[in-house]
Motif scaffolding. Structure first.
Motif, mmCIF file in Angstrom:
data_model
loop_
_atom_site.group_PDB
_atom_site.id
_atom_site.type_symbol
_atom_site.label_atom_id
_atom_site.label_comp_id
_atom_site.label_asym_id
_atom_site.label_seq_id
_atom_site.Cartn_x
_atom_site.Cartn_y
_atom_site.Cartn_z
ATOM 1 N N TYR A 140 20.550 28.506 -26.046
ATOM 2 C CA TYR A 140 20.804 29.039 -24.705
ATOM 3 C C TYR A 140 19.727 28.468 -23.797
ATOM 4 N N GLN A 168 26.147 26.266 -14.218
ATOM 5 C CA GLN A 168 26.957 26.397 -15.432
ATOM 6 C C GLN A 168 27.873 25.189 -15.614
ATOM 7 N N ASP A 228 22.928 27.623 -19.130
ATOM 8 C CA ASP A 228 23.441 28.961 -19.443
ATOM 9 C C ASP A 228 22.913 30.032 -18.500
ATOM 10 N N MET A 229 21.787 29.774 -17.866
ATOM 11 C CA MET A 229 21.179 30.790 -17.002
ATOM 12 C C MET A 229 20.218 30.113 -16.027
ATOM 13 N N THR A 256 26.848 38.995 -11.332
ATOM 14 C CA THR A 256 26.225 37.844 -12.015
ATOM 15 C C THR A 256 24.733 38.051 -12.281
ATOM 16 N N SER A 299 23.187 39.614 -14.447
ATOM 17 C CA SER A 299 22.790 39.567 -15.856
ATOM 18 C C SER A 299 22.555 38.139 -16.338
ATOM 19 N N GLN A 300 23.039 37.154 -15.595
ATOM 20 C CA GLN A 300 22.852 35.750 -15.989
ATOM 21 C C GLN A 300 21.605 35.142 -15.355
#
Length: 804
Positions: free
Chosen positions: A8, A29, A34-35, A89, A91-92
């Motif tokens: 990740y 993305q 991933d973040m 979003t 949480s990302q």
């Protein structure tokens, strides 16, 4: 591919100014990130705080007494102060606290302002629903001197209480890297504004700063997590340098709760084509971390902006990791690291422009390439997947009837039963070669498998008889009524009725019975009663109890001998796990656990001699490998010492005395030291072992292992099994049947450089059960005298002892 780790990967820009909108996140993305990270506050907020500080200092400089000027108060956040708001979003995103504050500042005003800023950021991030926050670690000055670390740690502890669902990652350099402050310096840092009168240090503190140590960064982390009581929501964001420190320090960090591995652009090298690559040690360290039970996320820091943001309609090539061999080729020894901005300005721009055109995210592409080319997992890693650092109570096979699945796990071992078959075959060959008389009327060697379980050793005994040509009379003894059913079925379907199956506790079995009702003797007694510490599943007591059926003249026990071994370890993750069990289980620290030890660090190591020079042809062959396995790296050899030993069969006199004591007769003495008649006291043990610990660390407990000699006779040498990491490779490589045992300490003991650890270990018994007691002491030599630094509590598993 199911066994390959998933990477990740996030992107971090230390100067990110634009808010991370849903569009920005989508673009990242699309590029295969991933973040993303996002600052919690803006430059507007930073300016506001600097203005407050400037006004305060101006008033002091104008002559107003400091006692008359109130400490500046930071007003609540406004929309201009933060780019964050609650969203689907969020949480990302990884939120990043302001790197310009100094929570460890010796100046009370700077410390107060920093704490106000930090608390507001944490509270707002928690309100928005952020899950993970990266917190800039203490300054290098604080790390080196140790000054201010308690107040920094206290701020972190308060933040954990303030955001009960937040996970905090403390950003730290891997070693006490002098470039750390330079690489993370931010214009307008509050730290340098500290007043000179608060920056004065003693001569001793100055000497400490002049003697940098690679462990200083870990020291700072140890202070922080200890004050925060090993919170499960506190972890490390480790910044990897271009050149990794010693393997011993790498192992130390792998034992800690790593949540993020930060890869700054400066940690990359350039290969001949100008593509960014990582050194082989960095590749190996990442591969090692990716084998942890919870692999860390990777964060690419300051490797360039997200491409395509200014042109939303452009097609962005996805960084899928499919690089050409030349693009991914490692940098040679003569290649330079990624250039500094000044160096880049002097280089021809053509190569860089072509590279960017071909791949706008070359660093990410390289990381994806590493992901696809991870070294394959070893047999033990594949078997132990999910068991790493998972605490289990030891089995009690005498009091509990095991489930079929438990037996099945043991039977998957590719080594253990093969070695048992070798031992039985060797014993049969020797029996025949030495023309020993057998205990059967037919002349066959009588072989009994006691504690037969589902019968794997019975199968091996029959196979050994077949391969050696030595006839046997086979018996299988098992007390578990459910396994007994299966043994009978095996005898009908698989063993062709060659085995006599007996349902009995082996200690109550009277031996092979004949048609006339008499009981004979056993020539070879085979058992697999060993536990993780050799004797913790009561193999000594069981084999003592069945020894009466063994041929007194020539009888052989397989195994014939086993030894318990131990060593002090740092195991912060296990300690944290047991801490969390304490409210519901007050005895949690007085129980030894069976556990596949993984995220640990051996505290006592031996000095290893330098490796002999390699054959040049082999060296060049090795250097052509694009990836190195974590196991290929040179590890310091752990010092693992023997605690005690058991051997079988026992001398007849010892068993006779044991029988004399049972029942409490006057001839048996005054009773057992810990209760009962003392009939089992010949199986009590005590050991005191001493370990030298060259580098400072924290002892969280003891790792326990065993070695066993299955059979030692004949010309073919000994057949041995071992779980001891120091001897397992030579004796029984890839054996997976047993995990180590862990004896925890309720209060961890800090060890300075060059400390000695002394371990006192007891195996106690009161005729009804067996338990362990353990005590750890730490010593250091000062002025020619040995001084005790600390001593643990006396731990005892008596309340959870193994019942006989």
């Amino acid at each position: 591919m199911g066994d390959m780790p998933v990477f990740y990967v996030g992107q971090h820009e230390s100067k990110r100014s634009a808010p991370v909108s849903e569009h920005v996140l989508q673009q990242a993305q699309d590029c295969n990130y991933d973040m993303l990270t996002t600052p919690i506050t803006t430059s507007h907020f930073h300016s506001r705080v600097l203005t407050l500080l400037s006004s305060y200092q101006a008033e002091i400089e104008a002559g107003t007494p400091e006692s008359d000027v109130p400490t500046p108060l930071v007003a609540p956040l406004t929309p201009a102060d933060t780019p964050l708001s609650p969203s689907e979003t969020i949480s990302q995103l990884l939120a990043v606290t302001s790197p310009w504050i100094d929570l460890a500042s010796p100046d009370p005003v700077i410390a107060s302002l920093s704490l106000q800023v930090f608390n507001q950021e944490i509270a707002y991030a928690a309100f928005c629903g952020v899950g993970n926050v990266i917190v800039q670690g203490p300054s290098l000055h604080s790390i080196c001197s140790g000054q201010g670390l308690p107040q920094y740690a206290r701020a972190i502890q308060e933040a954990l209480d303030m955001g009960p669902y937040l996970n905090l990652q403390i950003l730290l350099p891997m070693a006490g890297d002098p470039s750390w402050d330079d690489s993370s310096a931010v214009m307008g840092d509050l730290g340098p504004f500290a007043r000179p009168e608060y920056l004065q240090v003693s001569a001793e503190e100055q000497r400490q700063e002049e003697k940098p140590s690679q462990l200083q960064s870990w020291d700072a982390w140890n202070v922080i997590r200890s004050i925060c009581k090993y919170s499960s929501r506190l972890s490390v964001a480790l910044s990897l340098p271009r050149h990794l420190p010693a393997m011993s320090l790498q192992s130390r960090w792998c034992s800690e709760p790593l949540r993020l591995l930060v890869l700054p652009g400066s940690s990359f090298l350039e290969n001949k084509l100008g593509y960014p690559v990582l050194s082989k040690p960095n590749q190996a360290f990442i591969a090692r971390c990716m084998r942890l039970k919870t692999p860390p996320w990777l964060l690419l820091s300051d490797v360039g902006p997200i491409p395509g943001l200014n042109d939303p309609d452009s097609l962005i090539p996805v960084a899928d990791g499919y690089l050409s061999a030349s693009a991914a080729a490692d940098a040679g020894d003569t290649q330079s690291p990624s250039p500094t901005p000044a160096e880049a300005a002097r280089q021809p721009q053509q190569k860089q422009a072509q590279k960017t055109k071909n791949d706008p995210t070359p660093h990410l592409s390289y990381i994806r390439y590493l992901q696809r080319n991870q070294p394959p997992k070893s047999l033990i890693e594949r078997f132990g997947s999910g068991y790493q650092d998972y605490l289990q109570s030891p089995l009690q096979p005498l009091t509990d009837n095991l489930e079929s699945i438990t037996y099945e796990v043991f039977e998957k071992d590719p080594i253990k039963y093969e070695w048992y078959e070798r031992a039985i075959a060797q014993a049969l060959r020797d029996w025949k070669a030495q023309s020993k008389t057998t205990s059967s009327s037919s002349g066959a060697v009588v072989v009994a498998v006691v504690g037969a379980g589902r019968g794997p050793l019975v199968t091996r005994a029959l196979r050994a008889s077949e391969t050696t040509g030595v006839a046997i009379e086979a018996w299988a003894v098992e007390k578990n009524p459910n396994a007994y059913v299966l043994l009978q079925r095996h005898n009908e379907d698989t063993w062709k009725r060659q085995v006599t199956v007996v349902k009995s506790d082996m200690r109550a079995w009277k031996g092979p019975h004949g048609e006339d009702g008499t009981h004979g003797k056993v020539d070879i007694l085979v058992s697999e009663l060993l536990g993780s510490f050799a004797d913790n599943e009561l193999s000594p007591e069981c084999l003592d109890g069945v020894q009466h059926v063994l041929n007194p003249e020539h009888g052989i026990s397989i195994p014939s001998l086993y030894t318990a071994h131990l060593t002090p370890i740092a195991a912060p993750r296990l300690h944290a796990d047991i801490l969390h069990r304490l409210p519901s289980d007050p005895q949690a620290f007085d129980l030894p656990y069976v556990v596949m030890l993984h995220a640990i660090d051996f505290l006592s190591t031996k000095a290893t001699p330098p490796a002999p020079p390699q054959d040049p042809s082999q060296q060049s062959k090795k250097s052509r490998k694009s990836m190195s396995s974590p196991q290929d790296q040179e590890q310091p050899e752990s010092d693992i010492q023997q605690a005690w030993q058991f051997s079988h069969p026992l001398p007849a006199k010892i068993l006779a005395q044991s029988h004399l004591r049972r029942g409490g007769s006057a001839a048996g003495g005054g009773g057992g030291a810990t209760g009962g008649d003392g009939a089992n006291e010949h199986n009590a043990r005590f050991s005191r072992t001493r370990f030298q610990c060259p580098s400072r660390g924290v002892c969280h407990g003891l790792a326990g292992y065993f070695e066993t000699v299955l059979y030692a006779g004949g010309a073919d040498g000994e057949v041995e099994l071992s779980t001891n990491p120091a001897t397992m490779e030579a004796k029984s490589k890839d054996m997976i049947s047993w995990f180590p045992i862990f004896f925890p300490l309720k209060t961890p003991i800090y060890l300075p450089d060059g400390a000695d650890v002394e371990v006192s270990m007891w195996r106690q018994t009161d005729d009804r059960k067996v338990w362990y007691e353990w005590l750890v002491e730490a010593f250091v030599e000062l002025g020619g005298r040995r001084v005790r630094l600390g001593i643990s509590e006396m731990h005892s598993s008596k309340k959870n002892g193994c019942l006989m």
